[in-house]
Design a protein around this motif. Structure first.
Motif, PDB file in Angstrom:
ATOM      1  N   ASP A 128     -21.689   0.555  -6.702  1.00 30.41           N
ATOM      2  CA  ASP A 128     -20.699   0.022  -7.644  1.00 30.41           C
ATOM      3  C   ASP A 128     -19.264   0.289  -7.201  1.00 30.41           C
ATOM      4  OD1 ASP A 128     -20.728   2.743  -7.958  1.00 30.41           O
ATOM      5  OD2 ASP A 128     -20.763   2.710 -10.159  1.00 30.41           O
ATOM      6  N   THR A 129     -19.079   0.612  -5.921  1.00 28.00           N
ATOM      7  CA  THR A 129     -17.723   0.874  -5.420  1.00 28.00           C
ATOM      8  C   THR A 129     -16.821  -0.339  -5.623  1.00 28.00           C
ATOM      9  OG1 THR A 129     -18.486   2.434  -3.735  1.00 28.00           O
ATOM     10  CG2 THR A 129     -16.349   1.417  -3.375  1.00 28.00           C
ATOM     11  N   ASP A 130     -15.688  -0.124  -6.247  1.00 28.69           N
ATOM     12  CA  ASP A 130     -14.672  -1.159  -6.425  1.00 28.69           C
ATOM     13  C   ASP A 130     -13.884  -1.256  -5.118  1.00 28.69           C
ATOM     14  OD1 ASP A 130     -12.273  -2.556  -6.966  1.00 28.69           O
ATOM     15  OD2 ASP A 130     -12.313  -1.961  -9.073  1.00 28.69           O
ATOM     16  N   LEU A 131     -14.111  -2.317  -4.360  1.00 31.65           N
ATOM     17  CA  LEU A 131     -13.519  -2.417  -3.024  1.00 31.65           C
ATOM     18  C   LEU A 131     -12.003  -2.576  -3.068  1.00 31.65           C
ATOM     19  CD1 LEU A 131     -16.154  -4.688  -1.239  1.00 31.65           C
ATOM     20  CD2 LEU A 131     -16.018  -2.195  -1.296  1.00 31.65           C
ATOM     21  N   ASP A 132     -11.500  -3.324  -4.028  1.00 36.57           N
ATOM     22  CA  ASP A 132     -10.054  -3.476  -4.133  1.00 36.57           C
ATOM     23  C   ASP A 132      -9.389  -2.131  -4.406  1.00 36.57           C
ATOM     24  OD1 ASP A 132     -10.040  -6.242  -3.724  1.00 36.57           O
ATOM     25  OD2 ASP A 132     -10.426  -6.647  -5.844  1.00 36.57           O
ATOM     26  N   PHE A 133      -9.977  -1.353  -5.307  1.00 36.40           N
ATOM     27  CA  PHE A 133      -9.431  -0.044  -5.628  1.00 36.40           C
ATOM     28  C   PHE A 133      -9.545   0.893  -4.423  1.00 36.40           C
ATOM     29  CE2 PHE A 133      -9.866   4.172  -7.854  1.00 36.40           C
ATOM     30  CZ  PHE A 133      -8.543   4.236  -8.272  1.00 36.40           C
ATOM     31  N   ALA A 134     -10.649   0.784  -3.699  1.00 37.57           N
ATOM     32  CA  ALA A 134     -10.848   1.634  -2.524  1.00 37.57           C
ATOM     33  C   ALA A 134      -9.782   1.361  -1.468  1.00 37.57           C
ATOM     34  CB  ALA A 134     -12.244   1.403  -1.943  1.00 37.57           C
ATOM     35  N   VAL A 135      -9.443   0.097  -1.270  1.00 33.21           N
ATOM     36  CA  VAL A 135      -8.400  -0.252  -0.302  1.00 33.21           C
ATOM     37  C   VAL A 135      -7.056   0.350  -0.727  1.00 33.21           C
ATOM     38  CG1 VAL A 135      -7.048  -2.166   0.636  1.00 33.21           C
ATOM     39  CG2 VAL A 135      -9.526  -2.347   0.519  1.00 33.21           C
ATOM     40  N   GLU A 136      -6.752   0.298  -2.016  1.00 33.17           N
ATOM     41  CA  GLU A 136      -5.502   0.878  -2.503  1.00 33.17           C
ATOM     42  C   GLU A 136      -5.498   2.394  -2.327  1.00 33.17           C
ATOM     43  OE1 GLU A 136      -4.167  -0.383  -6.355  1.00 33.17           O
ATOM     44  OE2 GLU A 136      -4.978  -2.394  -6.085  1.00 33.17           O
ATOM     45  N   LEU A 137      -6.654   3.025  -2.518  1.00 36.45           N
ATOM     46  CA  LEU A 137      -6.738   4.467  -2.309  1.00 36.45           C
ATOM     47  C   LEU A 137      -6.427   4.837  -0.863  1.00 36.45           C
ATOM     48  CD1 LEU A 137      -9.949   5.528  -4.306  1.00 36.45           C
ATOM     49  CD2 LEU A 137      -7.574   6.058  -4.868  1.00 36.45           C
ATOM     50  N   LEU A 138      -6.802   3.988   0.067  1.00 30.85           N
ATOM     51  CA  LEU A 138      -6.568   4.279   1.478  1.00 30.85           C
ATOM     52  C   LEU A 138      -5.105   4.096   1.870  1.00 30.85           C
ATOM     53  CD1 LEU A 138      -9.695   2.639   3.143  1.00 30.85           C
ATOM     54  CD2 LEU A 138      -8.990   5.032   3.415  1.00 30.85           C
ATOM     55  N   TYR A 139      -4.538   2.960   1.506  1.00 31.21           N
ATOM     56  CA  TYR A 139      -3.203   2.636   1.995  1.00 31.21           C
ATOM     57  C   TYR A 139      -2.079   3.105   1.075  1.00 31.21           C
ATOM     58  CZ  TYR A 139      -5.433  -0.214   5.556  1.00 31.21           C
ATOM     59  OH  TYR A 139      -6.183  -0.639   6.615  1.00 31.21           O
ATOM     60  N   GLY A 140      -2.358   3.224  -0.223  1.00 29.25           N
ATOM     61  CA  GLY A 140      -1.313   3.610  -1.159  1.00 29.25           C
ATOM     62  C   GLY A 140      -0.627   4.923  -0.806  1.00 29.25           C
ATOM     63  N   PRO A 141      -1.377   6.015  -0.622  1.00 29.95           N
ATOM     64  CA  PRO A 141      -0.723   7.284  -0.283  1.00 29.95           C
ATOM     65  C   PRO A 141       0.023   7.247   1.054  1.00 29.95           C
ATOM     66  CG  PRO A 141      -2.957   7.656  -1.079  1.00 29.95           C
ATOM     67  CD  PRO A 141      -2.817   6.180  -0.880  1.00 29.95           C
ATOM     68  N   LEU A 142      -0.495   6.480   2.008  1.00 24.87           N
ATOM     69  CA  LEU A 142       0.155   6.387   3.311  1.00 24.87           C
ATOM     70  C   LEU A 142       1.554   5.776   3.168  1.00 24.87           C
ATOM     71  CD1 LEU A 142       0.096   6.478   6.439  1.00 24.87           C
ATOM     72  CD2 LEU A 142      -1.037   4.242   6.370  1.00 24.87           C
ATOM     73  N   TYR A 143       1.626   4.631   2.477  1.00 26.23           N
ATOM     74  CA  TYR A 143       2.912   3.958   2.339  1.00 26.23           C
ATOM     75  C   TYR A 143       3.842   4.712   1.395  1.00 26.23           C
ATOM     76  CZ  TYR A 143       1.362   0.033   5.118  1.00 26.23           C
ATOM     77  OH  TYR A 143       0.940  -0.739   6.162  1.00 26.23           O
ATOM     78  N   TYR A 144       3.281   5.358   0.398  1.00 22.71           N
ATOM     79  CA  TYR A 144       4.099   6.146  -0.529  1.00 22.71           C
ATOM     80  C   TYR A 144       4.790   7.285   0.208  1.00 22.71           C
ATOM     81  CZ  TYR A 144       5.231   9.031  -4.618  1.00 22.71           C
ATOM     82  OH  TYR A 144       5.878   9.783  -5.567  1.00 22.71           O
ATOM     83  N   ARG A 145       4.035   7.993   1.028  1.00 23.99           N
ATOM     84  CA  ARG A 145       4.625   9.111   1.780  1.00 23.99           C
ATOM     85  C   ARG A 145       5.679   8.619   2.759  1.00 23.99           C
ATOM     86  NH1 ARG A 145       2.484  14.413   4.918  1.00 23.99           N
ATOM     87  NH2 ARG A 145       1.866  14.984   2.820  1.00 23.99           N
ATOM     88  N   TRP A 146       5.366   7.499   3.448  1.00 27.35           N
ATOM     89  CA  TRP A 146       6.336   6.953   4.403  1.00 27.35           C
ATOM     90  C   TRP A 146       7.590   6.452   3.702  1.00 27.35           C
ATOM     91  CZ3 TRP A 146       7.758   1.665   4.549  1.00 27.35           C
ATOM     92  CH2 TRP A 146       8.646   1.338   5.583  1.00 27.35           C
ATOM     93  N   LEU A 147       7.428   5.695   2.610  1.00 28.53           N
ATOM     94  CA  LEU A 147       8.555   5.084   1.927  1.00 28.53           C
ATOM     95  C   LEU A 147       9.520   6.131   1.382  1.00 28.53           C
ATOM     96  CD1 LEU A 147       9.819   2.426   0.885  1.00 28.53           C
ATOM     97  CD2 LEU A 147       8.462   2.715  -1.194  1.00 28.53           C
ATOM     98  N   HIS A 148       8.972   7.200   0.809  1.00 28.02           N
ATOM     99  CA  HIS A 148       9.808   8.220   0.178  1.00 28.02           C
ATOM    100  C   HIS A 148      10.068   9.419   1.087  1.00 28.02           C
ATOM    101  CE1 HIS A 148       9.773   6.172  -3.685  1.00 28.02           C
ATOM    102  NE2 HIS A 148       8.486   5.990  -3.538  1.00 28.02           N
ATOM    103  N   GLN A 149       9.575   9.346   2.325  1.00 28.37           N
ATOM    104  CA  GLN A 149       9.821  10.391   3.324  1.00 28.37           C
ATOM    105  C   GLN A 149       9.453  11.778   2.758  1.00 28.37           C
ATOM    106  OE1 GLN A 149      13.998   9.411   4.173  1.00 28.37           O
ATOM    107  NE2 GLN A 149      13.341   8.347   6.033  1.00 28.37           N
ATOM    108  N   LEU A 150       8.233  11.855   2.238  1.00 26.08           N
ATOM    109  CA  LEU A 150       7.777  13.080   1.586  1.00 26.08           C
ATOM    110  C   LEU A 150       7.195  14.096   2.558  1.00 26.08           C
ATOM    111  CD1 LEU A 150       6.097  11.529  -1.574  1.00 26.08           C
ATOM    112  CD2 LEU A 150       8.342  12.597  -1.399  1.00 26.08           C
ATOM    113  N   GLY A 151       6.938  13.677   3.755  1.00 17.75           N
ATOM    114  CA  GLY A 151       6.349  14.575   4.742  1.00 17.75           C
ATOM    115  C   GLY A 151       5.946  13.784   5.964  1.00 17.75           C
ATOM    116  N   PRO A 152       5.413  14.456   6.967  1.00 16.99           N
ATOM    117  CA  PRO A 152       5.030  13.748   8.190  1.00 16.99           C
ATOM    118  C   PRO A 152       3.940  12.719   7.941  1.00 16.99           C
ATOM    119  CG  PRO A 152       4.246  16.025   8.228  1.00 16.99           C
ATOM    120  CD  PRO A 152       5.132  15.900   7.043  1.00 16.99           C
ATOM    121  N   VAL A 153       4.115  11.563   8.529  1.00 17.30           N
ATOM    122  CA  VAL A 153       3.088  10.518   8.493  1.00 17.30           C
ATOM    123  C   VAL A 153       2.446  10.521   9.874  1.00 17.30           C
ATOM    124  CG1 VAL A 153       2.621   8.067   8.127  1.00 17.30           C
ATOM    125  CG2 VAL A 153       4.410   9.204   6.800  1.00 17.30           C
ATOM    126  N   ASP A 154       1.521  11.446  10.062  1.00 15.33           N
ATOM    127  CA  ASP A 154       0.923  11.648  11.373  1.00 15.33           C
ATOM    128  C   ASP A 154      -0.594  11.545  11.280  1.00 15.33           C
ATOM    129  OD1 ASP A 154       0.234  13.998  10.061  1.00 15.33           O
ATOM    130  OD2 ASP A 154       1.656  15.246  11.176  1.00 15.33           O
TER     131      ASP A 154
END
Length: 207
Positions: A155-181
């Motif tokens: 029952d995995t929600d694929l759309d939500f899963a994709v957001e879980l993967l990319y959301g934190p990556l772009y959030y950290r990069w956009l707000h420069q919260l720490g290394p994106v490595d």
């Protein structure tokens, strides 16, 4: 006397097109998307403004072609590996995404584009169609194949899963919260798979 070879129009056009893309890419990083003009691109590329409009309908279209060319991609040219090990495959693609975001030659241009995406529906449409949606679609397809293989809960929600993967990556990069490595993206993949996997699938997913 050897006969002169006639100029190759296709080669001349390709040179002009490459010059326009290079000029657009350089200028958007220098002045930002909002202040960029077709006239400035034409002047730097050494072509007429009508030459640009013959190939591209708008400033946004030129910039997105320039950005794709700088990344060595064409429209929709995104793919994910499918080795059977979901964790390993996702680590590869998120590491590449992190590399793109933190590349000094791409960072300012990408931030300029993102700023325009927020306020200009036409630019947002270009961004979604040519950059974001193709990446999300191939990721969703890879997750779907993993779900069908029993590596994710049925029952995995694929759309939500994709957001879980990319959301934190772009959030950290956009707000420069720490290394994106790679350490960050590897930990992100592990956390997302722990959240998505049924308990019996942990050992098979490579998480």
């Amino acid at each position: 006397m050897a006969p002169r070879t006639a100029p190759d129009p296709a080669r001349r056009s390709e040179r002009a097109r490459s010059a326009v893309l290079a000029a657009a890419y350089e200028l958007v990083s220098e002045v930002g998307f909002g202040r960029l003009t077709i006239e400035a691109i034409a002047a730097r590329a050494g072509v007429g403004k009508q030459t640009i409009y013959r190939w591209w309908p708008s400033k946004g279209a030129v910039v997105f072609d320039a950005f794709l060319a700088a990344n060595g991609r064409q429209d929709g040219d995104f793919s994910l590996p499918d080795s059977g090990d979901l964790g390993a495959d996702l680590r590869i693609v998120l590491r590449l995404s992190a590399d793109d975001l933190t590349d000094p030659t791409l960072d300012r241009t990408y931030r300029a584009i993102n700023a325009e995406v927020l306020g200009d529906p036409a630019v947002q449409a270009e961004y979604r169609t040519r950059l974001l949606d193709p990446l999300l679609n191939v990721t969703r397809d890879r997750l779907r194949s993993a779900r069908e293989a029993g590596q994710l809960a049925p029952d995995t929600d694929l759309d939500f899963a994709v957001e879980l993967l990319y959301g934190p990556l772009y959030y950290r990069w956009l707000h420069q919260l720490g290394p994106v490595d790679h350490d960050f993206t590897d930990r992100l993949v592990d956390a997302v798979l722990r959240a998505l996997n049924p308990p019996a699938a942990h050992g098979r997913s490579g998480a």
